[in-house]
Write an enzyme that holds these catalytic residues in place. Sequence first.
Site, PDB file in Angstrom:
ATOM      1  N   GLU A   1       0.850  -1.224   0.228  1.00  0.00           N
ATOM      2  CA  GLU A   1       0.014  -0.045   0.040  1.00  0.00           C
ATOM      3  C   GLU A   1       1.285   1.486   0.221  1.00  0.00           C
ATOM      4  OE1 GLU A   1      -2.552   0.380   3.563  1.00  0.00           O
ATOM      5  OE2 GLU A   1      -3.763   2.326   2.380  1.00  0.00           O
TER       6      GLU A   1
ATOM      7  N   CYS B   1      -6.633   1.128   3.192  1.00  0.00           N
ATOM      8  CA  CYS B   1      -8.216   1.894   2.658  1.00  0.00           C
ATOM      9  C   CYS B   1      -7.208   3.116   1.294  1.00  0.00           C
ATOM     10  CB  CYS B   1      -7.258   3.604   4.127  1.00  0.00           C
ATOM     11  SG  CYS B   1      -8.138   2.151   5.509  1.00  0.00           S
TER      12      CYS B   1
ATOM     13  N   ASN C   1     -12.612  -3.280   0.740  1.00  0.00           N
ATOM     14  CA  ASN C   1     -10.578  -3.630   1.546  1.00  0.00           C
ATOM     15  C   ASN C   1     -11.645  -4.112   3.179  1.00  0.00           C
ATOM     16  OD1 ASN C   1      -8.517  -2.937   2.778  1.00  0.00           O
ATOM     17  ND2 ASN C   1      -8.865  -1.181   3.522  1.00  0.00           N
ATOM     18  N   GLU C   2     -11.547  -3.014   3.803  1.00  0.00           N
ATOM     19  CA  GLU C   2     -12.182  -3.319   5.586  1.00  0.00           C
ATOM     20  C   GLU C   2     -13.063  -2.263   5.479  1.00  0.00           C
ATOM     21  OE1 GLU C   2      -9.624  -1.118   8.686  1.00  0.00           O
ATOM     22  OE2 GLU C   2      -8.295  -3.232   8.004  1.00  0.00           O
TER      23      GLU C   2
END
Length: 649
Positions: free
Chosen positions: A55, A245, A379-380
Amino acid sequence: MKTKIQKLACLCCLSAGISVLPVCAQDNAQEIQFDIQAKQSLFPVQSTMYGVFFEDINFGADGGIYAELVKNRSFEFQDALMGWIPFGTVKIEEKDPCFERNPHYVRLSFGQEITQTGLENEGFKGMGIKAGESYFLSTYARVQSKTPVRIRIELISESNHIFETKELTVSGNDWKKYQVTLTPQQTEKRAHLRLTLINPGTIDMDHISLFPENTYKKRPNGLRADLVEALKDLHPGIFRFPGGCIVEGTTRATRYQWKNTIGPVENRPTNINRWFYTFSYRKFPDYYQSLGLGFYEYFLLSEDIGAEPLPVLNCGLSCQYENDDMDEHARLDELQPYIQDALDLIEFANGSVSSKWGKIRAEMGHPAPFNLKFIAIGNEQWGSIYVERLKPFVEAIRAKYPDIKIVGGSGPQASGEEFDYLWSEMKNLQVDLVDEHYYRHPEWFLSNAKRYDSYDRNAPKVFAGEYACHTDTQANSFLAALCEAAFMTGLERNADVVQLCTYAPLFAHVDAWQWRPDLIWFDNLSVFKTPNYYVQQMYSRNKGTDVVKLTRNNQPVAGENDLYASAALDKQTNELIIKVVNTGMYRRSITWNLEGFADGKRTAKVQSLQSLDLGNTQLVPTESSIELDVPKAKLTIKPFSFSVYRIPL
Ligand code: AHR
């Protein structure tokens, strides 16, 4: 030595990271035997099992693995001159630009009334320059005046001394590309680049770039070779990118859009980085994404490091931590372009050169498909707003690409109501893998070594997509690495369920980071591998091909007497691989009962990470060999150690 050991603690007593070190009394006289069904495969270990998650956080991409040395080369940061120190007459313009998606450029005017006009770029906490190597300075430029304009190009040291000078002449009123090679004879960790007009005139410049020649494989627009090598050395099986993120974006408009990251780098629209701030005490207003490291480069990097690519795409939700407001998320009736992005990405990676997106891949230099097998959506994310968006993605991908494995998520929690809800929905949606994230304390890692022993064998598989042991200081340490090693015996023992795992985050710049711990630290010239890195490497390079049963009194070895262990077979090298972690302060005498071995002797290769200093950040594995009497091999396990044994069958 005795005094030192007494100061250390048994990890099971550590409740507040490495700052608290109570001494724990234990019975050391117990007979310990591990029974290992050395030649009976339980199930295969996926070749993808251990991987890396990339990331652009901690300046991992721009300022990190992406070898560009100029910050804000396109003058597109919110403050267009951020990263630059202008002097003389310097203006930002956008009329008649060189690149329509990065329209701002700089206009420099030098006349008799001004002593000097120019620009200095500060790089990413400076620029790493190596003596004797070549650097390519390139720019797009035009003159506004009639006569050519000469520019002096200089590299400036941290102590403000000029250590390389070249000249460039710009002529003509149309945008043209110029390139000059710099060959500095001095190594500098924090150099600056300065451009100064030599003769009177007005000049426009855009995309001012400085790249080392020695990128990985000497590729133009390439990557830092030392950081790529550090990834390759992990022998990763899977490569998850580009976040995290960052995929979600702080807002919907700033989400990661892969189509903006392909094609000529000059025209990839600069985007603000989600990590321009993390916590109020660490703000980086100058953190943007040039997207010079884009999806084509990520696929190429996967290929270079020998890992299967696993792209993560936005599912229609921006960062849920940042946005309660539904306006920042795509409504269900707005989702189609997002789904199309996923379908088009599969075509970009795998389509024939005659397909729309496969053709673009070929034009970029890779006619052969990238052979994409996995895709993650979201993603989250959490809540029903995620589930209802994921559903149409799954339907569309299944309909067009039934062989692609789809990864859904279980949110930011590792257990609890929300986690259980998402898991049951992932089962309903029949995704192939569920991405679990856990950044937890040492105790959590130790007590969760059995986490997957009871997972449903008929459900989607697990992708442990982001995990790291966080002590109270959140620094990298041997303590954290040892807890990760102990926990990972449970991943290996359950490799039928856990089919992919990746530590997070991967990279951090020592002078510009938002989050720690991280696997690999670097400055502008060097790479620093952590004990956590070596734990990952020891697992990945010793994953073997098949898991075999290792028990003590018919139970998994997962914490009793501070011992954790797992075993695998390597059918390719014909070896048994045993991993043993001792998280305690006592040396342990154990016997391996190697079922299936005839009486005899074996020389085992041993790799060990061991230290009595749990705060150690410099630890590297040692290599040795030991003679074992088989089938009942007796050996001693050192305190605070992680060892991998390879025993010929
Ligand atoms: O790895 C850092 C961040 O942790 C990731 O971006 C996110 O997925 C998680 O919250």
